[in-house]
Design a protein around this motif. Structure first.
Motif, mmCIF file in Angstrom:
data_model
loop_
_atom_site.group_PDB
_atom_site.id
_atom_site.type_symbol
_atom_site.label_atom_id
_atom_site.label_comp_id
_atom_site.label_asym_id
_atom_site.label_seq_id
_atom_site.Cartn_x
_atom_site.Cartn_y
_atom_site.Cartn_z
ATOM 1 N N TYR A 70 0.802 -1.229 0.000
ATOM 2 C CA TYR A 70 0.000 0.000 0.000
ATOM 3 C C TYR A 70 0.835 1.279 0.000
ATOM 4 N N CYS A 71 2.087 1.213 -0.425
ATOM 5 C CA CYS A 71 2.896 2.440 -0.486
ATOM 6 C C CYS A 71 2.317 3.397 -1.521
ATOM 7 N N PHE A 72 2.325 4.680 -1.191
ATOM 8 C CA PHE A 72 1.877 5.682 -2.167
ATOM 9 C C PHE A 72 2.693 6.953 -2.019
ATOM 10 N N GLU A 73 2.581 7.806 -3.016
ATOM 11 C CA GLU A 73 3.225 9.120 -2.974
ATOM 12 C C GLU A 73 2.179 10.186 -3.221
ATOM 13 N N LEU A 74 2.436 11.380 -2.728
ATOM 14 C CA LEU A 74 1.551 12.521 -2.988
ATOM 15 C C LEU A 74 2.305 13.511 -3.862
ATOM 16 N N ARG A 75 1.639 14.043 -4.865
ATOM 17 C CA ARG A 75 2.267 15.001 -5.788
ATOM 18 C C ARG A 75 1.357 16.204 -5.967
ATOM 19 N N GLU A 76 1.951 17.348 -6.111
ATOM 20 C CA GLU A 76 1.176 18.537 -6.470
ATOM 21 C C GLU A 76 1.283 18.695 -7.979
ATOM 22 N N VAL A 77 0.154 18.866 -8.629
ATOM 23 C CA VAL A 77 0.162 19.027 -10.093
ATOM 24 C C VAL A 77 -0.443 20.391 -10.440
ATOM 25 N N PRO A 78 0.411 21.412 -10.582
ATOM 26 C CA PRO A 78 -0.129 22.742 -10.895
ATOM 27 C C PRO A 78 -0.529 22.854 -12.356
ATOM 28 N N SER A 79 -1.547 23.663 -12.618
ATOM 29 C CA SER A 79 -1.959 23.897 -13.999
ATOM 30 C C SER A 79 -0.976 24.867 -14.646
ATOM 31 N N LEU A 80 -0.736 24.704 -15.928
ATOM 32 C CA LEU A 80 0.147 25.637 -16.638
ATOM 33 C C LEU A 80 -0.656 26.817 -17.192
#
Ligand code: SF4
Ligand code: SF4
Length: 323
Positions: free
Chosen positions: A232-242
Motif C-alpha cells: 500500500y505504499c503511495f506518494e503525494l504530488r502537487e500538479v499545478p496547472s500551466l
C-alpha cells in the motif's frame, strides 16, 4: 458455525445475470490475461485461473485526486463508487482486502478508500486446488473473510454466508439457493500443497547469507509490489496547472523497492541499498506487520513470484536458508 446453502450449478449464470441487473458486477474475465472487470454477460466469467491482478485497484486506486485548488479555495473531490458486487474472489485476495481495510481504516479512516469500499459486496470462490504453482496461502493464517463464499462441489455449489450483508443479499436472491444444515469444515477449506513456506517466523534470518542470490537478481523494478494485493505504499504530488492558478494534489501508487521512495527532504535516502529494500519488502510482509497487527500482511497469493521478471522465489529462498 455459519449457515450454508447450496446452489444448483445450472442456477449460477441466472443468479449472476440477476445481480448484474441490480448492481455493477465485477468478476474475472479473460482478455489478454485473466483480470477483474465489470461484466454484464456471466458467460464471459473465467474461474479457471487466478486473476493476474488482485482487487486492490478497485478500492485503493492507482491515481486519485485528493484535493483540488481553483485559485481561490480547496475542495476534496470525494466520489463514491456505485454499488458493486465482486464475484469469483479467491481466499487470498479476500484476505488481501481485509488487510487493506486494516491499513486504511485504522486511526483516522481514509475517506477515499472508504468511498470505494463501502458499497461493495464480496463473493468468494474457494480453490479446490492451487491455481498457481507459487500459491502458499496454506502457510499463512488466513481468515474466513467474505460476504458469501462459493465452494465448487460438481453438480452444485456449497455457499457459506460470512456476514449480515451476505445474509441479506442471499435473501434478496433466495430463489437461486436451497437452505442446508451443513456447516463448512476445515476439510472444505483444505487445499493440497499450499503450505510451502516452512519457516513460519523469519525474524531470525535477517542477516542470513541466503538472501544474497535473491538480492543480486532483483532489478528494483517494483513489479512485485504493484501486483501484490496487500502492498500500500503511495506518494503525494502537487500538479499545478500551466494555464491558471489551479492545481491538484494527487495520490499515486509507489513502491518500497524504488530508491526514490525513501528519499526525504535534504536528499537523504533511508534504504539506499537494494539489499535493504528487498529485505524490507519481505520483512514487512512476513514480520513487521504481524508484530503490529497480529497477522502477516502477505496472503500467499504468489503473484510477486509469478510476475517478477527474474522469477525471484523468496519462499524457496527462505526455506533453503541454512542456520
Ligand atoms: S519484481 Fe522481482 S526484480 Fe522487480 S523489484 Fe520485485 S523482486 Fe525485484
Ligand atoms: S507478498 Fe507476494 S505472495 Fe504475499 S500477498 Fe504480496 S504478492 Fe502475494
Amino acid at each position: 458455525m455459519t449457515a450454508a446453502y447450496s446452489m444448483n450449478r445450472a442456477n449460477l449464470n441466472p443468479f449472476l445475470s440477476a445481480i448484474a441487473g441490480d448492481f455493477e458486477l465485477i468478476a474475472p474475465v479473460r482478455t489478454d490475461i485473466v483480470r477483474f472487470e465489470a461484466v454484464s454477460d456471466p458467460a464471459k466469467i473465467c474461474l479457471d485461473e487466478q486473476p493476474f491482478f488482485p482487487l486492490k485497484e478497485f478500492f485503493f486506486r492507482k491515481h486519485e485526486v485528493i484535493l483540488k485548488f481553483d485559485g481561490k479555495r480547496f475542495t476534496a473531490p470525494l466520489k463514491k463508487a456505485p454499488k458493486r458486487v465482486f464475484f469469483g474472489v479467491r481466499r487470498c485476495d479476500l484476505n488481501g482486502v481485509l488487510h487493506q481495510d486494516m491499513v486504511f481504516s485504522s486511526g483516522v479512516a481514509d475517506p477515499y478508500y472508504a468511498a470505494q469500499r463501502e458499497d461493495s459486496l464480496l463473493i468468494g470462490f474457494h480453490c479446490n486446488e492451487a491455481p498457481s504453482e507459487h500459491c502458499f496461502c496454506g502457510s499463512l493464517d488466513l481468515k474466513d473473510f467474505h460476504d458469501l463464499m462459493f465452494f465448487d462441489r460438481g453438480e452444485a455449489y456449497l455457499v457459506q454466508v460470512g456476514s449480515g450483508k451476505g445474509a441479506a443479499f442471499l435473501k434478496k436472491f433466495k430463489k437461486f439457493f436451497t437452505a442446508s444444515d451443513y456447516a463448512v469444515t476445515d476439510e472444505d477449506r483444505f487445499i493440497e500443497g499450499v503450505d510451502k513456506l516452512k519457516v513460519k517466523d523469519i525474524s531470525g534470518v535477517y542477516d542470513n547469507p541466503g538472501w544474497k542470490p535473491m538480492v543480486d537478481a532483483c532489478l528494483s523494478c517494483g513489479a512485485c509490489t504493484t501486483l501484490c494485493p496487500t502492498c500500500y505504499c503511495f506518494e503525494l504530488r502537487e500538479v499545478p496547472s500551466l494555464q491558471d492558478e489551479s492545481s491538484e494534489r494527487v495520490r499515486e501508487w509507489s513502491s518500497c523497492q524504488l530508491k526514490e521512495f525513501t528519499k526525504v527532504s535534504g536528499g537523504f535516502v533511508y534504504r539506499e541499498s537494494r539489499e535493504d529494500r528487498f529485505k524490507h519488502r519481505i520483512f514487512h510482509q512476513l514480520d513487521y506487520f504481524k508484530e503490529k497487527n497480529g497477522v502477516n500482511l502477505c496472503v500467499g497469493c504468489g503473484r510477486c513470484i509469478t510476475g517478477c521478471p527474474t522469477r525471484i522465489d523468496f519462499v524457496t529462498g527462505i526455506n533453503e536458508m541454512k542456520a
